[in-house]
Scaffold this active site. Structure first.
Site, mmCIF file in Angstrom:
data_model
loop_
_atom_site.group_PDB
_atom_site.id
_atom_site.type_symbol
_atom_site.label_atom_id
_atom_site.label_comp_id
_atom_site.label_asym_id
_atom_site.label_seq_id
_atom_site.Cartn_x
_atom_site.Cartn_y
_atom_site.Cartn_z
ATOM 1 N N TRP A 21 4.399 8.481 92.669
ATOM 2 C CA TRP A 21 3.673 7.452 91.903
ATOM 3 C C TRP A 21 3.555 7.852 90.431
ATOM 4 C CZ3 TRP A 21 -2.063 7.784 90.827
ATOM 5 C CH2 TRP A 21 -2.585 6.599 90.301
ATOM 6 N N ASP A 49 6.622 10.747 99.893
ATOM 7 C CA ASP A 49 5.878 9.485 99.921
ATOM 8 C C ASP A 49 6.159 8.660 98.667
ATOM 9 O OD1 ASP A 49 3.512 7.882 101.168
ATOM 10 O OD2 ASP A 49 2.958 8.081 99.063
ATOM 11 N N TYR A 54 5.870 1.177 93.219
ATOM 12 C CA TYR A 54 5.875 2.226 92.192
ATOM 13 C C TYR A 54 7.018 1.962 91.203
ATOM 14 C CZ TYR A 54 2.702 4.910 95.243
ATOM 15 O OH TYR A 54 1.652 5.331 96.028
ATOM 16 N N GLN A 177 -4.005 6.439 104.485
ATOM 17 C CA GLN A 177 -3.718 7.112 103.202
ATOM 18 C C GLN A 177 -4.789 6.726 102.172
ATOM 19 O OE1 GLN A 177 -0.428 7.185 99.656
ATOM 20 N NE2 GLN A 177 0.411 7.297 101.708
ATOM 21 N N TRP A 205 -4.235 10.987 98.901
ATOM 22 C CA TRP A 205 -3.628 10.878 97.559
ATOM 23 C C TRP A 205 -4.528 11.433 96.469
ATOM 24 C CZ3 TRP A 205 -5.621 7.207 93.950
ATOM 25 C CH2 TRP A 205 -6.292 6.086 94.441
ATOM 26 N N SER A 206 -3.887 11.806 95.393
ATOM 27 C CA SER A 206 -4.565 12.422 94.233
ATOM 28 C C SER A 206 -5.485 13.577 94.637
ATOM 29 C CB SER A 206 -5.332 11.374 93.416
ATOM 30 O OG SER A 206 -4.444 10.447 92.838
ATOM 31 N N LYS A 216 -6.824 21.626 83.246
ATOM 32 C CA LYS A 216 -6.146 21.617 81.926
ATOM 33 C C LYS A 216 -6.785 20.665 80.923
ATOM 34 C CE LYS A 216 -2.465 18.429 83.325
ATOM 35 N NZ LYS A 216 -1.054 18.348 83.667
ATOM 36 N N ARG A 228 -0.652 13.479 82.067
ATOM 37 C CA ARG A 228 -0.847 12.100 82.530
ATOM 38 C C ARG A 228 -1.835 11.352 81.630
ATOM 39 N NH1 ARG A 228 -1.676 10.626 88.821
ATOM 40 N NH2 ARG A 228 0.429 11.514 88.838
ATOM 41 N N GLY A 285 1.604 15.042 93.419
ATOM 42 C CA GLY A 285 2.558 14.584 92.422
ATOM 43 C C GLY A 285 2.921 15.712 91.477
HETATM 44 P P1 NDP Z 1 -2.201 14.591 92.077
HETATM 45 O O1 NDP Z 1 -3.687 14.536 92.128
HETATM 46 O O2 NDP Z 1 -1.514 15.700 92.778
HETATM 47 O O3 NDP Z 1 -1.774 14.547 90.541
HETATM 48 C C1 NDP Z 1 -0.457 14.858 90.172
HETATM 49 C C2 NDP Z 1 -0.358 15.055 88.685
HETATM 50 O O4 NDP Z 1 -1.176 16.143 88.269
HETATM 51 C C3 NDP Z 1 1.055 15.430 88.291
HETATM 52 O O5 NDP Z 1 1.887 14.309 88.127
HETATM 53 C C4 NDP Z 1 0.824 16.191 87.015
HETATM 54 O O6 NDP Z 1 0.595 15.282 85.950
HETATM 55 C C5 NDP Z 1 -0.483 16.947 87.319
HETATM 56 N N1 NDP Z 1 -0.214 18.249 87.950
HETATM 57 C C6 NDP Z 1 0.354 18.473 89.170
HETATM 58 N N2 NDP Z 1 0.455 19.775 89.416
HETATM 59 C C7 NDP Z 1 -0.057 20.410 88.345
HETATM 60 C C8 NDP Z 1 -0.228 21.767 88.037
HETATM 61 N N3 NDP Z 1 0.158 22.730 88.872
HETATM 62 N N4 NDP Z 1 -0.799 22.076 86.832
HETATM 63 C C9 NDP Z 1 -1.200 21.104 85.994
HETATM 64 N N5 NDP Z 1 -1.045 19.795 86.217
HETATM 65 C C10 NDP Z 1 -0.489 19.441 87.406
HETATM 66 O O7 NDP Z 1 -1.612 13.303 92.747
HETATM 67 P P2 NDP Z 1 -1.122 11.857 92.229
HETATM 68 O O8 NDP Z 1 -2.226 11.153 91.555
HETATM 69 O O9 NDP Z 1 0.170 12.019 91.518
HETATM 70 O O10 NDP Z 1 -0.858 11.165 93.612
HETATM 71 C C11 NDP Z 1 0.002 11.807 94.551
HETATM 72 C C12 NDP Z 1 0.660 10.820 95.440
HETATM 73 O O11 NDP Z 1 -0.292 10.094 96.198
HETATM 74 C C13 NDP Z 1 1.448 9.721 94.735
HETATM 75 O O12 NDP Z 1 2.684 10.141 94.265
HETATM 76 C C14 NDP Z 1 1.574 8.716 95.835
HETATM 77 O O13 NDP Z 1 2.556 9.149 96.747
HETATM 78 C C15 NDP Z 1 0.201 8.804 96.482
HETATM 79 N N6 NDP Z 1 -0.719 7.769 95.965
HETATM 80 C C16 NDP Z 1 -1.070 6.745 96.805
HETATM 81 C C17 NDP Z 1 -1.914 5.753 96.418
HETATM 82 C C18 NDP Z 1 -2.255 4.686 97.388
HETATM 83 O O14 NDP Z 1 -2.873 3.686 97.002
HETATM 84 N N7 NDP Z 1 -1.878 4.800 98.625
HETATM 85 C C19 NDP Z 1 -2.470 5.687 95.054
HETATM 86 C C20 NDP Z 1 -2.069 6.810 94.232
HETATM 87 C C21 NDP Z 1 -1.238 7.808 94.696
HETATM 88 P P3 NDP Z 1 0.919 15.603 84.401
HETATM 89 O O15 NDP Z 1 1.783 16.813 84.334
HETATM 90 O O16 NDP Z 1 1.562 14.367 83.896
HETATM 91 O O17 NDP Z 1 -0.433 15.799 83.790
#
Ligand code: NDP
Length: 336
Positions: A21, A49, A54, A177, A205-206, A216, A228, A285
């Protein structure tokens, strides 16, 4: 990697599942997206996933390309249906039979596969009789286009009704989910107990609150470049609920706790969600491969009760845990 059963089924998935996502087809160039998927595979992640909505279908295409050539039997691919993918029309939305049947075909084409392992109702559709939705899912399963069915952001009552209909129709709902993290615990009151009773797992998720729990983002300071919170294609808007100084300050108090546990802050955040036995996977993510390498080390970590209590104390006052909030995730009408 640690693998867990998804609900009361024989399907095992990786406890860290890679989600795309906001990244694939949007914030992140395709080459980097492929590198992230490669890093995930190298680290033992087998579950992926995505959703048709998306990046308005581009995320499925990017994932399909990145996974092309992999042994299909070694992967678990999850996608979702509900939101419109436009330009479409009045039926390009929701959980009607028409939208489910058309959407699964589009998803399979973009993902370059004959079936998905898990097909999920991305939200609850108040405009379609639940019997119609569950019958369509039953048919998708019988056609072999999806092996298992799940839901996303359904309330405990909606899950109970859906599970009962599925049973009547000869299949099973096996997953839910929802959003879940140290900061967002709304499922603990109702969704988790109901799911436990019905043999349904959470894939959450998240788990890092979109990166906020990585520590950070510092209170009173601009977000780091490339994060992000700076992504104007959608990320900044989605993360803003957590970008408050009181939240960001409390998160900094987790730093010594992570150090004492011998973990990075991202690892602590992801590991925390996996302490809940009803959680089968954390959907993580990543915008770059190094993040994947960091995050996968959360698999298999056990956090002692004393450490869990310190986390609760550090975040007291900024945790959202009202179970009533799940109902707000159900759109009042279909979005077109
Ligand atoms: P996360 O809470 O894991 O956030 C991921 C983001 O955090 C990354 O894209 C990156 O962003 C940052 N990040 C990840 N690892 C690190 C690290 N080691 N150090 C520092 N920053 C880091 O999850 P998401 O919000 O991306 O959601 C994960 C998944 O959940 C989605 O891909 C999707 O599959 C699902 N989802 C489902 C939903 C639903 O309605 N069912 C809604 C939302 C998500 P950056 O580097 O850009 O700061």
């Amino acid at each position: 990697m640690e693998f867990r059963y998804l609900g009361n089924s024989g399907l095992k998935i990786s406890a860290i599942t890679y989600g795309n996502w906001l990244t694939h087809g949007s914030q992140v160039e395709n080459e980097v997206a492929t590198q992230c998927v490669r890093a995930a595979l190298d680290a033992g992640i087998s579950s992926f996933d995505t959703a048709d909505v998306y990046a308005n279908t581009a995320a499925e295409t990017v994932l399909g390309e990145a996974l092309a050539g992999e042994r299909r039997e070694s992967l678990e691919i999850f996608t979702k249906v509900y939101w419109p993918t436009g330009p479409g029309g009045k039926n390009d939305t929701g959980l009607s039979r028409k939208h489910i049947m058309e959407s699964i075909n589009g998803s399979l084409k973009r993902l370059q596969t004959d079936y998905v392992d898990l097909y999920q109702a991305h939200r609850f559709d108040v405009e379609t009789p639940l019997e119609e939705t569950m019958q369509a899912f039953a048919d998708v399963v019988r056609q072999g286009k999806a092996l298992y069915i799940g839901v996303s952001e359904w309330t405990a009552d909606q899950i109970r009704q859906g599970a009962a209909l599925a049973k009547e129709l000869g299949f099973q709902l096996i997953s839910s989910q929802p959003q879940y993290s140290m900061l967002w615990r709304v499922i603990e009151g109702e969704v988790v107990p109901t799911s436990e009773e019905l043999g349904i797992s959470q894939i959450v998720w998240s788990p890092m609150a979109q990166g906020v729990l990585s520590g950070k983002y510092l209170p009173g300071q601009p977000p780091p470049a490339g994060s992000r919170a700076t992504d104007e294609k959608g990320g900044a808007n989605n993360i803003k609920r957590f970008m408050r100084d009181d939240v960001l300050s409390a998160v900094q108090d987790l730093r010594p706790i992570a150090e004492d546990a011998g973990l990075t802050m991202p690892q602590l955040a992801v590991a925390w969600t996996l302490q809940n036995p009803n959680v089968a996977a954390a959907l993580v993510g990543a915008s770059r491969p190094e993040q994947v390498h960091d995050n996968v080390k959360a698999a298999g970590v056990r956090l002692e009760p004393e450490l869990m209590a310190r986390i609760d104390a550090a975040l007291a006052g900024v945790v959202v845990d009202d179970p009533g909030i799940t109902a707000q995730q159900t759109p009042a009408t279909r979005v077109v």
